[in-house]
Design a protein around this motif. Structure first.
Motif, PDB file in Angstrom:
ATOM      1  N   ASP A  98     -31.755  44.154 -20.967  1.00  0.00           N
ATOM      2  CA  ASP A  98     -31.376  41.981 -21.878  1.00  0.00           C
ATOM      3  C   ASP A  98     -30.257  41.570 -20.754  1.00  0.00           C
ATOM      4  O   ASP A  98     -29.169  42.001 -20.280  1.00  0.00           O
ATOM      5  N   ARG A  99     -30.314  39.781 -21.185  1.00  0.00           N
ATOM      6  CA  ARG A  99     -29.484  39.846 -19.737  1.00  0.00           C
ATOM      7  C   ARG A  99     -27.780  39.625 -20.856  1.00  0.00           C
ATOM      8  O   ARG A  99     -26.972  39.390 -20.091  1.00  0.00           O
ATOM      9  N   SER A 100     -28.015  39.486 -22.123  1.00  0.00           N
ATOM     10  CA  SER A 100     -26.832  39.952 -23.284  1.00  0.00           C
ATOM     11  C   SER A 100     -26.654  41.347 -23.187  1.00  0.00           C
ATOM     12  O   SER A 100     -27.466  41.626 -22.954  1.00  0.00           O
ATOM     13  N   GLY A 101     -25.259  41.204 -23.182  1.00  0.00           N
ATOM     14  CA  GLY A 101     -25.147  43.077 -24.008  1.00  0.00           C
ATOM     15  C   GLY A 101     -24.802  43.322 -25.355  1.00  0.00           C
ATOM     16  O   GLY A 101     -24.872  44.875 -25.293  1.00  0.00           O
ATOM     17  N   VAL A 102     -25.439  42.887 -25.837  1.00  0.00           N
ATOM     18  CA  VAL A 102     -24.973  43.518 -27.763  1.00  0.00           C
ATOM     19  C   VAL A 102     -26.118  43.261 -28.145  1.00  0.00           C
ATOM     20  O   VAL A 102     -27.262  42.762 -27.140  1.00  0.00           O
ATOM     21  N   ILE A 103     -26.516  43.965 -28.578  1.00  0.00           N
ATOM     22  CA  ILE A 103     -28.387  43.938 -29.644  1.00  0.00           C
ATOM     23  C   ILE A 103     -27.739  42.713 -30.584  1.00  0.00           C
ATOM     24  O   ILE A 103     -26.764  42.655 -31.281  1.00  0.00           O
ATOM     25  N   HIS A 104     -28.730  42.223 -30.676  1.00  0.00           N
ATOM     26  CA  HIS A 104     -29.463  41.243 -31.399  1.00  0.00           C
ATOM     27  C   HIS A 104     -30.377  41.016 -31.713  1.00  0.00           C
ATOM     28  O   HIS A 104     -31.377  42.136 -31.352  1.00  0.00           O
ATOM     29  N   SER A 105     -31.183  40.390 -32.329  1.00  0.00           N
ATOM     30  CA  SER A 105     -32.449  39.644 -33.127  1.00  0.00           C
ATOM     31  C   SER A 105     -33.899  40.300 -31.999  1.00  0.00           C
ATOM     32  O   SER A 105     -34.704  41.191 -32.768  1.00  0.00           O
ATOM     33  N   GLY A 106     -33.456  39.169 -31.473  1.00  0.00           N
ATOM     34  CA  GLY A 106     -34.322  40.005 -30.436  1.00  0.00           C
ATOM     35  C   GLY A 106     -34.248  41.109 -29.770  1.00  0.00           C
ATOM     36  O   GLY A 106     -35.247  41.393 -28.707  1.00  0.00           O
ATOM     37  N   SER A 107     -33.573  42.039 -29.793  1.00  0.00           N
ATOM     38  CA  SER A 107     -33.343  43.671 -28.859  1.00  0.00           C
ATOM     39  C   SER A 107     -34.683  44.004 -29.745  1.00  0.00           C
ATOM     40  O   SER A 107     -34.933  45.217 -28.970  1.00  0.00           O
ATOM     41  N   TYR A 108     -35.271  43.873 -30.297  1.00  0.00           N
ATOM     42  CA  TYR A 108     -36.999  45.170 -31.084  1.00  0.00           C
ATOM     43  C   TYR A 108     -37.744  44.732 -30.296  1.00  0.00           C
ATOM     44  O   TYR A 108     -38.755  45.243 -30.313  1.00  0.00           O
ATOM     45  N   TYR A 109     -37.961  43.661 -29.775  1.00  0.00           N
ATOM     46  CA  TYR A 109     -39.455  42.903 -29.093  1.00  0.00           C
ATOM     47  C   TYR A 109     -39.187  42.676 -28.003  1.00  0.00           C
ATOM     48  O   TYR A 109     -37.943  42.585 -27.154  1.00  0.00           O
ATOM     49  N   GLN A 110     -40.298  42.676 -27.172  1.00  0.00           N
ATOM     50  CA  GLN A 110     -40.601  42.784 -26.160  1.00  0.00           C
ATOM     51  C   GLN A 110     -39.992  41.578 -25.046  1.00  0.00           C
ATOM     52  O   GLN A 110     -38.808  41.310 -24.202  1.00  0.00           O
ATOM     53  N   TYR A 111     -39.414  40.075 -25.922  1.00  0.00           N
ATOM     54  CA  TYR A 111     -39.611  39.159 -25.409  1.00  0.00           C
ATOM     55  C   TYR A 111     -37.916  39.492 -25.248  1.00  0.00           C
ATOM     56  O   TYR A 111     -37.754  37.917 -24.630  1.00  0.00           O
ATOM     57  N   GLY A 112     -37.380  39.897 -25.809  1.00  0.00           N
ATOM     58  CA  GLY A 112     -35.885  40.008 -26.003  1.00  0.00           C
ATOM     59  C   GLY A 112     -35.058  40.428 -24.092  1.00  0.00           C
ATOM     60  O   GLY A 112     -33.954  40.245 -23.982  1.00  0.00           O
ATOM     61  N   TYR A 113     -36.074  40.989 -23.664  1.00  0.00           N
ATOM     62  CA  TYR A 113     -35.673  41.554 -22.402  1.00  0.00           C
ATOM     63  C   TYR A 113     -36.096  40.677 -20.724  1.00  0.00           C
ATOM     64  O   TYR A 113     -37.699  40.630 -21.204  1.00  0.00           O
ATOM     65  N   HIS A 114     -35.105  40.567 -20.450  1.00  0.00           N
ATOM     66  CA  HIS A 114     -35.374  40.009 -19.363  1.00  0.00           C
ATOM     67  C   HIS A 114     -35.916  40.989 -18.106  1.00  0.00           C
ATOM     68  O   HIS A 114     -36.288  39.878 -16.670  1.00  0.00           O
ATOM     69  N   TYR A 115     -35.681  41.836 -17.813  1.00  0.00           N
ATOM     70  CA  TYR A 115     -35.895  42.983 -16.117  1.00  0.00           C
ATOM     71  C   TYR A 115     -36.542  44.075 -16.783  1.00  0.00           C
ATOM     72  O   TYR A 115     -36.193  44.425 -17.994  1.00  0.00           O
ATOM     73  N   TRP A 116     -37.379  44.661 -16.238  1.00  0.00           N
ATOM     74  CA  TRP A 116     -38.295  46.072 -17.240  1.00  0.00           C
ATOM     75  C   TRP A 116     -38.654  46.189 -15.421  1.00  0.00           C
ATOM     76  O   TRP A 116     -38.212  46.380 -14.353  1.00  0.00           O
ATOM     77  N   GLY A 117     -38.128  47.880 -15.730  1.00  0.00           N
ATOM     78  CA  GLY A 117     -38.968  48.878 -14.133  1.00  0.00           C
ATOM     79  C   GLY A 117     -40.598  48.992 -14.649  1.00  0.00           C
ATOM     80  O   GLY A 117     -40.765  48.679 -15.540  1.00  0.00           O
ATOM     81  N   LYS A 118     -40.955  49.961 -13.869  1.00  0.00           N
ATOM     82  CA  LYS A 118     -42.250  50.044 -13.614  1.00  0.00           C
ATOM     83  C   LYS A 118     -42.766  50.909 -14.044  1.00  0.00           C
ATOM     84  O   LYS A 118     -44.235  50.747 -14.122  1.00  0.00           O
ATOM     85  N   GLY A 119     -41.999  51.777 -15.293  1.00  0.00           N
ATOM     86  CA  GLY A 119     -42.629  52.684 -16.045  1.00  0.00           C
ATOM     87  C   GLY A 119     -42.615  54.096 -15.344  1.00  0.00           C
ATOM     88  O   GLY A 119     -42.986  54.508 -14.279  1.00  0.00           O
ATOM     89  N   THR A 120     -42.446  55.298 -16.670  1.00  0.00           N
ATOM     90  CA  THR A 120     -42.468  56.638 -15.896  1.00  0.00           C
ATOM     91  C   THR A 120     -43.653  57.133 -16.838  1.00  0.00           C
ATOM     92  O   THR A 120     -43.307  56.624 -18.532  1.00  0.00           O
ATOM     93  N   LEU A 121     -44.527  58.178 -16.298  1.00  0.00           N
ATOM     94  CA  LEU A 121     -45.997  58.585 -18.181  1.00  0.00           C
ATOM     95  C   LEU A 121     -45.698  59.851 -18.385  1.00  0.00           C
ATOM     96  O   LEU A 121     -44.587  60.800 -17.349  1.00  0.00           O
ATOM     97  N   VAL A 122     -44.911  59.976 -19.609  1.00  0.00           N
ATOM     98  CA  VAL A 122     -44.652  61.078 -20.756  1.00  0.00           C
ATOM     99  C   VAL A 122     -46.375  61.513 -21.148  1.00  0.00           C
ATOM    100  O   VAL A 122     -46.686  60.899 -21.294  1.00  0.00           O
ATOM    101  N   THR A 123     -46.484  62.924 -20.610  1.00  0.00           N
ATOM    102  CA  THR A 123     -47.981  63.479 -21.410  1.00  0.00           C
ATOM    103  C   THR A 123     -47.154  64.452 -22.582  1.00  0.00           C
ATOM    104  O   THR A 123     -46.627  65.416 -21.537  1.00  0.00           O
ATOM    105  N   VAL A 124     -47.520  64.541 -22.964  1.00  0.00           N
ATOM    106  CA  VAL A 124     -47.393  65.703 -24.116  1.00  0.00           C
ATOM    107  C   VAL A 124     -47.999  66.843 -24.808  1.00  0.00           C
ATOM    108  O   VAL A 124     -49.162  65.724 -25.590  1.00  0.00           O
ATOM    109  N   SER A 125     -48.479  67.693 -24.689  1.00  0.00           N
ATOM    110  CA  SER A 125     -49.636  68.884 -24.418  1.00  0.00           C
ATOM    111  C   SER A 125     -49.301  69.203 -25.970  1.00  0.00           C
ATOM    112  O   SER A 125     -48.677  70.128 -25.892  1.00  0.00           O
ATOM    113  N   SER A 126     -50.693  69.404 -26.486  1.00  0.00           N
ATOM    114  CA  SER A 126     -50.769  70.414 -27.986  1.00  0.00           C
ATOM    115  C   SER A 126     -51.218  71.309 -27.574  1.00  0.00           C
ATOM    116  O   SER A 126     -50.971  72.090 -26.856  1.00  0.00           O
TER     117      SER A 126
END
Length: 126
Positions: A98-126
């Protein structure tokens, strides 16, 4: 330019543990940070969020008591320690800043964040 680079994903058996890391480049790292995930065929959802100081955190109900978000501001890195993993934790995990340093109402949603990584896959086998 701010870049987020995730690492630590992989394949793990149910009940196992895994630690994800997200390195933040090109920023002073005074941002609130979060981990989101996108399970197969589902929408991206919040997993956990942390205040810039590390003194406040919040978690999705589905991971409370099993996952821990933390940060090392000296290393510009945020972590997600995942324990007691379940097959339903299988997802691509994304780091977000987030551009903000605090947790706010938007922190629980994707729109609250301005920068994203490309992701890393986690696979949990049963």
């Amino acid at each position: 330019q701010v870049q987020l680079v995730e690492s630590g994903g992989g394949v793990v058996q149910a009940g196992g543990s895994l630690r994800l890391a997200c390195a933040v480049l090109g920023s002073t790292f005074n941002n609130a940070m979060a981990w989101f995930r996108r399970p197969p065929g589902k929408e991206r959802e919040l997993v956990a969020v942390i205040h810039w100081s590390g003194t406040s955190t919040a978690y999705a109900d589905s991971v409370k008591g099993r996952f821990t978000i933390s940060r090392d501001n000296a290393k510009n890195t945020v972590y997600l320690q995942m324990s007691s993993l379940k097959p339903e934790d299988t997802a691509v995990y994304y780091c977000a800043a987030d551009r903000s340093g605090v947790i706010h109402s938007g922190s629980y949603y994707q729109y609250g964040y301005h920068y994203w990584g490309k992701g890393t896959l986690v696979t949990v086998s049963s």
